[in-house]
Design a protein around this motif. Structure first.
Motif, short mmCIF file in Angstrom:
data_model
loop_
_atom_site.label_atom_id
_atom_site.label_comp_id
_atom_site.label_asym_id
_atom_site.label_seq_id
_atom_site.Cartn_x
_atom_site.Cartn_y
_atom_site.Cartn_z
N ILE A 5 108.99 122.17 -9.83
CA ILE A 5 107.27 122.57 -9.37
C ILE A 5 106.96 124.27 -10.01
N VAL A 10 99.27 124.60 -6.13
CA VAL A 10 98.29 125.27 -5.06
C VAL A 10 98.38 124.65 -3.77
N LYS A 11 99.82 123.66 -3.65
CA LYS A 11 100.54 123.78 -1.71
C LYS A 11 98.89 122.45 -1.84
N CYS A 12 99.24 121.92 -2.39
CA CYS A 12 98.43 120.28 -1.18
C CYS A 12 98.80 119.41 -0.91
N ILE A 56 96.63 119.06 -10.03
CA ILE A 56 96.88 120.28 -10.64
C ILE A 56 97.73 119.90 -12.07
#
Ligand code: SF4
Ligand code: SF4
Lengths: 92, 496
Positions: A5, A10-12, A56
Motif C-alpha cells: 500500500i 486515504v486510510k478508509c 482509491i
C-alpha cells in the motif's frame, strides 16, 4: 511476493478486515502490508481482497509493484473519455 | 427474488394508497405491526420531535460500495454532513461516549451508527456496540443507516437489539441508473463493476427492506436526488419502497462541490435547486406530515443544548467520567415522563394557534420562511449562531414544515480557511433562496441589511414563541401589509 500500500491510501480502513491473513495494519501516514504475512490471497480467494475493495486508484501495488487499480479503472471512465463524460454530466 | 421493474408497476395515476386522507389513512399501506409502532412513536408524532434528540457515533470506517457522491476521506454522505471527519471510536469508546451523553443530556433517546463507512460492512464493530448498549443502557433506542448491500445477512442480528429503525439509502431500482451512481460494489469477495454490481446492490436493498418489514422493524428509505440521473425515477422508487413496507421515504438533495473531492463534485454534476427538490418531495410523499415531522428531529444531541457542549464529551474527558448509569436511567425516565406529560397537556389544548390565519380576508399567495431554532419547538436562536434553518410554508389556511436547510460551510473542517464573515453570509443567503422571511431570536445590523437587500425580511420579534405561531404571525403581517396580494411578484416584497 506481496502486495503493498502506498501514499495515495486515504486510510478508509476497508482493506484491513478483508485480508484473510491479517497482513494489513494502520501506520501513521497510511495503511501498510506486512510482506511476510501477505500471500496475495493465494488459496483463499480468486482476487486479492485488499485490491478488490480499495476505493482509491493507485493506492495498492501488486507483487511486481504494478498499480493494481490504474487510473480510470474504478470510476469506469478511461482517460480519453474523461472530457466527453464530463461534458455529458455537466449538461444534466 | 422478485424485483419490481419500472413500467410493471401499477399506474400511479389517481390517488395511490396513503397519499390522501387523514394521518391514519396515510399509514394504511403499512403492515399492522409497523403501523402500530409508527402511531405512538415520539419522532413521528406531532410535537414530540422538538423535544428529543439522537446522536451518532463513528465506529464503522469501512465501506463495501462506491457512491459517486462520496469521498472516502470523509464521513459517509448518505447520512452525515460532508466535510466533517468524525473521530473514529472503538466499540468500547462509543458505548462510553453514548452513556456519558445520555446521562448528561436526557433528551438523547436514540443512538445511531451511520458511518463513516457502512455500518453493516463493519459488522463486528457495529454489533459489538449494539450488544453492549442493549445490555448496559436499555433505555436508549438504536438506529442504523446502510447502503443495503450487506443488509439481508444482518437482519437476524439486528432483530436481537433494541433497534428503533433502519435507514436504507435507495437511489434507484433500475440497474441502468444504478450504474451511473455506483461504479462498483464489493460482493462475495470480488469487485463487481457497472450495471452488474448495481443490479446486485438493488436486489439486496429490496430484499433487506422486505425482510425488515416482515420482522416488524421500522424502515426509513433515504434517496439522494441527482438531477438528470434519478430525479425522474424517484417517484417510482417511492411507490415501490412504501409498498414493500418502508414507513417513510425521505428525498435529500445531492450536495456536490468540487472541493469535496467526490466524483460528482469534480465532474461538475449539479445538485437540485430548492424548487426542484420541493416539487419532487411533494410528488413523492404520501406520508408528508409524518415525514416532515421526522425531518425536524434534532440529529445532534450534543448540539441540542447550545453549541458549547461538544467540548464536554471529548474522548479523554469521557474516559475520566464516572457514570452511574442506573441512577442516570432513573433520572432520564423522570424527565422523559415530564416531557410526555407536557406534550399531552399541549395536545389537550385546542389545536388552533394563537394567530388565526382565517382572519386574513384576502387571497394571498403562500410564502416560504426560514426559522432559526436550537430545538424545543420555539424560535430561540440568534441568526448568527444558526448552522441550519427550518423552512416553513405559510398560506391562508395553514403553516407546514417543509425541510431542513443546512448552512453547510459552517461545518467545514477547514477551520481557519473558512468562516470569513462576508462569505458565510452570502452563502446563507444562497441557502435561504426562495424564502421571504427569516425568523430568529436576534439578528445583527449587518446581516439584517444584507438579507433585506436580498429580499429576505429578517424578523426578531418572536423570540421564544412556538415556531408555528411565529410563522403564522409573520405571514399575517405580510398579508395585511398587502405584500402578498396575488398580483405581486416575489421580489417586490423586499421593497414593500
Ligand atoms: S493481497 Fe490478500 S493477503 Fe495480501 S495484503 Fe492483500 S488481502 Fe492480504
Ligand atoms: S482500502 Fe485502500 S485507501 Fe482504504 S485503507 Fe486500504 S489501501 Fe488505504
Amino acid at each position: 511476493m506481496a502486495y503493498s500500500i502506498v501514499e495515495k491510501c486515504v486510510k478508509c480502513h476497508a482493506c484491513a478486515p478483508a485480508c484473510p491473513n491479517e497482513a494489513i495494519y494502520e501506520a501513521t501516514l497510511h495503511f501498510m502490508v506486512d510482506p511476510k504475512k501477505c500471500t496475495e490471497c493465494e488459496g483463499d480467494f480468486a482476487d486479492p481482497q485488499c485490491a478488490s475493495i480499495c476505493p482509491i486508484e493507485g493506492a495498492i501495488l501488486d507483487g511486481y509493484k504494478v498499480v493494481a487499480n490504474p487510473p480510470g479503472s474504478l470510476t469506469g471512465i478511461p482517460a480519453e473519455k474523461f472530457e466527453e463524460v464530463m461534458a455529458e454530466i455537466q449538461a444534466r | 427474488m422478485e424485483l419490481k421493474v419500472l413500467g410493471q408497476e401499477q399506474e400511479s395515476s389517481g390517488c395511490s394508497s396513503g397519499s390522501c386522507g387523514s394521518t391514519d389513512d396515510q399509514l394504511s399501506h403499512l403492515p399492522d405491526a409497523i403501523r402500530e409502532k409508527v402511531h405512538n412513536h415520539p419522532c413521528y408524532s406531532e410535537e414530540a420531535h422538538h423535544h428529543f434528540a439522537r446522536m451518532h457515533v463513528a465506529v464503522a470506517p469501512a465501506c463495501n460500495i462506491q457512491c459517486h457522491y462520496c469521498n472516502r476521506k470523509y464521513d459517509c454522505a448518505n447520512e452525515s454532513r460532508p466535510g466533517v471527519v468524525s473521530e473514529l471510536l472503538t466499540p468500547d469508546q462509543a458505548v462510553k461516549k453514548t452513556m456519558a451523553v445520555a446521562a448528561n443530556i436526557p433528551q438523547m433517546t436514540v443512538l445511531g451508527i451511520a458511518g463513516p463507512g457502512d455500518p453493516l460492512a463493519n459488522p463486528e464493530r457495529t454489533f459489538e456496540t449494539f450488544r453492549q448498549l442493549s445490555e448496559k443502557a436499555p433505555d436508549i433506542k438504536l438506529c442504523v443507516s446502510t447502503n443495503g448491500l450487506a443488509l439481508p445477512a444482518a437482519v437476524e442480528e439486528l432483530s436481537k437489539h433494541n433497534i428503533d429503525h433502519v435507514t436504507i439509502t435507495i437511489n434507484t431500482v433500475d440497474p441502468e441508473i444504478g450504474a451511473k451512481i455506483y461504479p462498483w460494489i464489493f460482493w462475495n469477495n470480488r469487485r463487481i463493476k457497472g450495471k452488474k454490481g448495481a443490479k446486485i446492490l438493488i436486489e439486496q436493498q429490496q430484499k433487506g427492506l422486505e425482510m425488515l418489514a416482515e420482522k416488524g422493524i421500522l424502515v426509513k428509505v433515504n434517496s439522494v436526488m441527482i438531477p438528470g440521473v434519478n430525479d425522474k425515477h424517484l417517484e417510482e422508487v417511492s411507490l415501490i419502497v412504501k409498498q414493500k413496507g418502508a414507513f417513510l421515504h425521505n428525498v435529500m438533495p445531492l450536495i456536490a462541490e468540487a472541493e469535496h473531492g467526490t466524483f460528482y463534485g469534480v465532474m461538475g454534476q449539479r445538485g437540485p435547486t430548492h424548487d426542484e427538490l420541493q416539487t419532487l418531495q411533494d410528488a413523492c410523499s404520501g406520508d408528508m406530515n409524518m415525514m416532515r415531522h421526522c425531518r425536524q428531529c434534532r440529529a445532534d444531541a450534543v448540539g441540542l443544548l447550545g453549541e458549547d457542549r461538544g467540548d464536554e464529551f471529548t474522548m479523554d474527558k469521557i474516559e475520566e467520567m464516572d457514570i452511574d448509569y442506573d441512577a442516570a436511567m432513573i433520572k432520564r425516565a423522570e424527565i422523559h415522563a415530564a416531557i410526555a406529560h407536557e406534550l399531552e397537556q399541549k395536545q389537550k389544548q385546542p389545536k388552533e394557534s394563537l394567530v388565526t390565519l382565517s382572519s386574513i380576508k384576502k387571497e394571498t399567495r403562500p410564502v416560504l420562511m426560514a426559522v432559526a431554532t436550537t430545538g424545543g419547538g420555539v424560535v430561540n436562536q440568534h441568526f448568527g449562531h444558526a448552522t441550519e434553518f427550518l423552512i416553513y410554508e405559510a398560506n391562508t389556511t395553514d403553516v407546514r414544515f417543509i425541510s431542513h436547510r443546512k448552512v453547510e460551510d459552517l461545518y467545514c473542517s477547514g477551520g481557519d480557511t473558512c468562516g470569513d464573515g462576508e462569505t458565510v453570509l452570502s452563502k446563507i443567503i444562497k441557502v435561504l433562496d426562495g424564502c421571504e422571511a427569516v425568523i430568529c431570536s436576534k439578528i445583527g445590523y449587518e446581516p439584517w441589511s444584507q438579507l433585506e437587500e436580498a429580499g429576505i425580511m429578517p424578523n426578531g420579534e418572536h423570540a421564544m414563541e412556538p415556531i408555528e405561531d411565529a410563522v403564522a404571525a409573520v405571514y399575517k403581517e405580510m398579508a395585511e401589509s398587502g405584500a402578498l396580494d396575488e398580483s405581486e411578484s416575489n421580489n417586490e416584497l423586499a421593497t414593500a
